[in-house]
Design an enzyme around this catalytic site. Structure first.
Site, PDB file in Angstrom:
ATOM      1  CD  GLN A 113      31.017 107.403  39.726  1.00 43.07           C
ATOM      2  OE1 GLN A 113      30.801 107.917  40.817  1.00 43.07           O
ATOM      3  NE2 GLN A 113      32.109 106.719  39.484  1.00 43.07           N
ATOM      4  CG  HIS A 129      26.565 111.132  38.700  1.00 46.17           C
ATOM      5  ND1 HIS A 129      27.828 111.010  39.264  1.00 46.17           N
ATOM      6  CD2 HIS A 129      25.739 110.393  39.485  1.00 46.17           C
ATOM      7  CE1 HIS A 129      27.748 110.227  40.319  1.00 46.17           C
ATOM      8  NE2 HIS A 129      26.511 109.838  40.474  1.00 46.17           N
ATOM      9  CB  CYS A 178       8.160 128.646  31.189  1.00 53.30           C
ATOM     10  SG  CYS A 178       9.438 128.205  32.382  1.00 53.30           S
TER      11      CYS A 178
HETATM   12  C1  BJW Z   1      42.879 108.143  37.313  1.00 54.36           C
HETATM   13  C2  BJW Z   1      43.583 108.921  36.385  1.00 54.36           C
HETATM   14  C3  BJW Z   1      44.041 108.283  35.207  1.00 54.36           C
HETATM   15  C4  BJW Z   1      43.005 110.186  38.049  1.00 54.36           C
HETATM   16  N1  BJW Z   1      43.801 106.985  35.036  1.00 54.36           N
HETATM   17  N2  BJW Z   1      42.670 106.861  37.117  1.00 54.36           N
HETATM   18  C5  BJW Z   1      25.421 106.411  51.752  1.00 54.36           C
HETATM   19  C6  BJW Z   1      26.363 106.702  52.720  1.00 54.36           C
HETATM   20  C7  BJW Z   1      26.843 107.996  52.859  1.00 54.36           C
HETATM   21  C8  BJW Z   1      26.388 109.034  52.048  1.00 54.36           C
HETATM   22  C9  BJW Z   1      25.445 108.743  51.099  1.00 54.36           C
HETATM   23  C10 BJW Z   1      24.966 107.451  50.971  1.00 54.36           C
HETATM   24  N3  BJW Z   1      24.076 107.433  49.958  1.00 54.36           N
HETATM   25  C11 BJW Z   1      23.989 108.703  49.445  1.00 54.36           C
HETATM   26  C12 BJW Z   1      24.800 109.525  50.132  1.00 54.36           C
HETATM   27  C13 BJW Z   1      25.001 110.985  49.894  1.00 54.36           C
HETATM   28  C14 BJW Z   1      25.852 111.275  48.682  1.00 54.36           C
HETATM   29  C15 BJW Z   1      27.250 110.686  48.843  1.00 54.36           C
HETATM   30  O1  BJW Z   1      27.624 109.706  48.244  1.00 54.36           O
HETATM   31  N4  BJW Z   1      28.090 111.315  49.641  1.00 54.36           N
HETATM   32  C16 BJW Z   1      29.471 110.840  49.781  1.00 54.36           C
HETATM   33  C17 BJW Z   1      30.451 111.983  49.590  1.00 54.36           C
HETATM   34  C18 BJW Z   1      29.618 110.070  51.054  1.00 54.36           C
HETATM   35  N5  BJW Z   1      25.248 110.766  47.456  1.00 54.36           N
HETATM   36  C19 BJW Z   1      24.267 111.408  46.870  1.00 54.36           C
HETATM   37  O2  BJW Z   1      23.790 112.428  47.349  1.00 54.36           O
HETATM   38  C20 BJW Z   1      23.684 110.823  45.588  1.00 54.36           C
HETATM   39  N6  BJW Z   1      22.281 110.747  45.723  1.00 54.36           N
HETATM   40  C21 BJW Z   1      21.673 109.725  46.329  1.00 54.36           C
HETATM   41  O3  BJW Z   1      22.258 108.717  46.673  1.00 54.36           O
HETATM   42  O4  BJW Z   1      20.326 109.941  46.548  1.00 54.36           O
HETATM   43  C22 BJW Z   1      19.695 109.199  47.587  1.00 54.36           C
HETATM   44  C23 BJW Z   1      20.206 109.677  48.928  1.00 54.36           C
HETATM   45  C24 BJW Z   1      20.470 111.004  49.157  1.00 54.36           C
HETATM   46  C25 BJW Z   1      20.992 111.416  50.398  1.00 54.36           C
HETATM   47  C26 BJW Z   1      21.239 110.484  51.399  1.00 54.36           C
HETATM   48  C27 BJW Z   1      20.994 109.142  51.147  1.00 54.36           C
HETATM   49  C28 BJW Z   1      20.458 108.735  49.903  1.00 54.36           C
HETATM   50  C29 BJW Z   1      23.993 111.720  44.398  1.00 54.36           C
HETATM   51  C30 BJW Z   1      25.446 111.806  44.098  1.00 54.36           C
HETATM   52  C31 BJW Z   1      25.678 112.778  42.948  1.00 54.36           C
HETATM   53  C32 BJW Z   1      27.155 113.049  42.725  1.00 54.36           C
HETATM   54  N7  BJW Z   1      27.294 114.173  41.865  1.00 54.36           N
HETATM   55  C33 BJW Z   1      28.607 114.557  41.369  1.00 54.36           C
HETATM   56  C34 BJW Z   1      28.458 115.844  40.527  1.00 54.36           C
HETATM   57  C35 BJW Z   1      27.831 115.529  39.181  1.00 54.36           C
HETATM   58  C36 BJW Z   1      27.687 116.763  38.339  1.00 54.36           C
HETATM   59  C37 BJW Z   1      29.015 117.418  37.994  1.00 54.36           C
HETATM   60  O5  BJW Z   1      29.877 116.780  37.383  1.00 54.36           O
HETATM   61  O6  BJW Z   1      29.176 118.550  38.344  1.00 54.36           O
HETATM   62  O7  BJW Z   1      29.169 113.510  40.587  1.00 54.36           O
HETATM   63  S1  BJW Z   1      29.815 114.772  42.672  1.00 54.36           S
HETATM   64  C38 BJW Z   1      31.167 114.084  41.783  1.00 54.36           C
HETATM   65  O8  BJW Z   1      31.596 112.830  42.383  1.00 54.36           O
HETATM   66  C39 BJW Z   1      30.590 113.710  40.409  1.00 54.36           C
HETATM   67  C40 BJW Z   1      31.306 112.431  40.115  1.00 54.36           C
HETATM   68  O9  BJW Z   1      30.592 111.709  39.123  1.00 54.36           O
HETATM   69  C41 BJW Z   1      31.337 111.757  41.462  1.00 54.36           C
HETATM   70  C42 BJW Z   1      32.378 110.690  41.592  1.00 54.36           C
HETATM   71  O10 BJW Z   1      33.656 111.201  41.484  1.00 54.36           O
HETATM   72  P1  BJW Z   1      34.771 110.375  40.669  1.00 54.36           P
HETATM   73  O11 BJW Z   1      34.371 110.270  39.264  1.00 54.36           O
HETATM   74  O12 BJW Z   1      35.075 109.141  41.382  1.00 54.36           O
HETATM   75  O13 BJW Z   1      35.980 111.423  40.691  1.00 54.36           O
HETATM   76  P2  BJW Z   1      37.155 111.604  41.777  1.00 54.36           P
HETATM   77  O14 BJW Z   1      37.809 112.882  41.472  1.00 54.36           O
HETATM   78  O15 BJW Z   1      36.645 111.396  43.145  1.00 54.36           O
HETATM   79  O16 BJW Z   1      38.148 110.391  41.487  1.00 54.36           O
HETATM   80  C43 BJW Z   1      38.937 110.324  40.325  1.00 54.36           C
HETATM   81  C44 BJW Z   1      39.752 109.043  40.376  1.00 54.36           C
HETATM   82  O17 BJW Z   1      40.466 108.931  39.159  1.00 54.36           O
HETATM   83  C45 BJW Z   1      40.788 109.006  41.505  1.00 54.36           C
HETATM   84  O18 BJW Z   1      40.701 107.748  42.162  1.00 54.36           O
HETATM   85  C46 BJW Z   1      42.127 109.143  40.776  1.00 54.36           C
HETATM   86  O19 BJW Z   1      43.168 108.433  41.434  1.00 54.36           O
HETATM   87  C47 BJW Z   1      41.796 108.530  39.444  1.00 54.36           C
HETATM   88  N8  BJW Z   1      42.595 108.969  38.293  1.00 54.36           N
HETATM   89  N9  BJW Z   1      43.727 110.205  36.810  1.00 54.36           N
HETATM   90  C48 BJW Z   1      43.181 106.297  35.940  1.00 54.36           C
HETATM   91  N10 BJW Z   1      44.787 108.974  34.223  1.00 54.36           N
HETATM   92 ZN    ZN Z   2      10.542 126.260  31.764  1.00 59.93          ZN
END
Ligand code: BJW
Ligand code: ZN
Length: 270
Positions: A113, A129, A178
């Site tokens: 991700q 992502h 553009c």
């Molecule tokens: C360690 C550590 C160490 C720390 N060793 N571990 C179904 C139900 C409900 C909602 C939805 C659903 N389907 C879709 C949605 C809406 C939404 C969503 O999921 N919302 C939720 C909040 C509920 N999803 C979307 O909108 C997605 N689109 C989609 O599904 O389209 C269709 C659709 C749309 C709308 C409705 C329904 C369907 C798109 C999601 C895009 C996410 N984008 C981001 C930003 C990317 C760009 C950027 O980087 O700026 O992606 S948000 C952010 O979260 C980023 C990450 O990739 C993503 C995940 O986060 P991650 O990587 O898990 O980070 P953390 O900080 O949460 O966790 C870190 C972990 O590491 C922790 O557990 C720590 O403990 C651990 N850790 N140090 C090992 N040393």
């Molecule tokens: Zn352009």
């Protein structure tokens, strides 16, 4: 926090690794935490006075493109100074090990991700992502790689500011085709993922018999649904996290820079 899994759990995991045919990972921000890149949730998830997730939306960009670009410029500049850590290296070494098998009877696919590009040394990875170092034009849709530092003169130095700079659109990064306003080519909340990428991921999940869930909170969909999907098909799950984030056949609680090299049996000689 120190790794706390027992030798027996590593040995059991080594057996599972040997017998699996199709191994895949789902990585999140925790994979890059030991490189010094903040995660999204928890303490590191704040930038200035905003939660990182508040800014990763199309609405935030529409409302205040300067603020969102300042945020992404800050992250680009930070990541450009960082290096892959022991966990990234373990994934590369493990991939090399799988690829050197004769005959090659296992597959290994890294689904991440993360948008930081720190896994780009891998041969087989899917960045679901997008990338901090790719831009997309909001006017003509043109996509290009862009590792310029700074990405434009207007943003230069804003990475050190604690308050909004409020640049006018003309001073924000613009399209080389553009001249329209460009945006980071990442997937924001409420945006759909690239269908080709989703298809590739589904192909992997449909054959995966061992799924490694590394450094992700597992809160963001569609990635949040993958572990249960693999489990429902009979695949085994292994969690690598500093926190206990859910049910799994194997759990390695601790920094993944420590747990992953040992679990993948690719520890560097000392
Ligand atoms: C360690 C550590 C160490 C720390 N060793 N571990 C179904 C139900 C409900 C909602 C939805 C659903 N389907 C879709 C949605 C809406 C939404 C969503 O999921 N919302 C939720 C909040 C509920 N999803 C979307 O909108 C997605 N689109 C989609 O599904 O389209 C269709 C659709 C749309 C709308 C409705 C329904 C369907 C798109 C999601 C895009 C996410 N984008 C981001 C930003 C990317 C760009 C950027 O980087 O700026 O992606 S948000 C952010 O979260 C980023 C990450 O990739 C993503 C995940 O986060 P991650 O990587 O898990 O980070 P953390 O900080 O949460 O966790 C870190 C972990 O590491 C922790 O557990 C720590 O403990 C651990 N850790 N140090 C090992 N040393
Ligand atoms: Zn352009």
């Amino acid at each position: 926090m120190a790794a706390n899994s027992t030798s027996a759990s590593y040995e059991a995991f080594h057996q599972a690794l040997k017998s699996a045919k199709h191994i895949a990972t789902l990585c999140g921000a925790g994979l890059s935490a030991e490189s010094g890149i903040p995660t999204f949730r928890g303490e590191g998830g704040w930038w200035r006075t905003f939660e990182a997730t508040e800014l990763a939306t199309p609405t935030a960009f529409k409302k205040n493109p300067s603020r969102v670009w300042e945020f992404y410029h800050y992250r680009r500049e930070l990541v450009l100074k960082k290096q892959p850590n022991k966990a990234h290296k373990a994934l590369v070494d493990f991939e090399d090990k799988i690829l050197s098998q004769t005959p090659q009877n296992q597959t290994f696919t890294v689904i991440t991700q993360n948008v930081d590009g720190l896994s780009s040394n891998l041969k087989n990875f899917i960045a679901m992502h997008g990338s901090l170092f790719r831009t997309r034009c909001t006017k003509c849709g043109y996509i290009e790689e862009n590792r310029n530092s700074p990405i434009c003169e207007g943003l230069k130095g804003t990475e050190n500011s604690n308050f909004d700079i409020n640049l006018p659109i003309e001073k924000l990064p613009s399209c080389t085709k553009c001249n329209g306003l460009i945006r980071p080519d990442v997937v924001w909340f409420n945006e759909t993922l690239d269908p080709d990428i989703l298809n590739k991921i589904h192909e992997e999940l449909n054959r995966c018999d061992l799924f490694l869930i590394i450094g992700t909170s597992g809160l963001v969909y569609p990635a949040a649904s993958y572990a249960n999907y693999v489990k429902s098909r009979g695949g085994k799950l292994a969690i690598f996290n500093i926190e206990d984030t859910g049910k799994a056949d194997f759990k390695f609680i601790g920094p993944c820079g420590e747990t992953l090299p040992r679990a993948l049996d690719v520890c560097e000689e000392t």
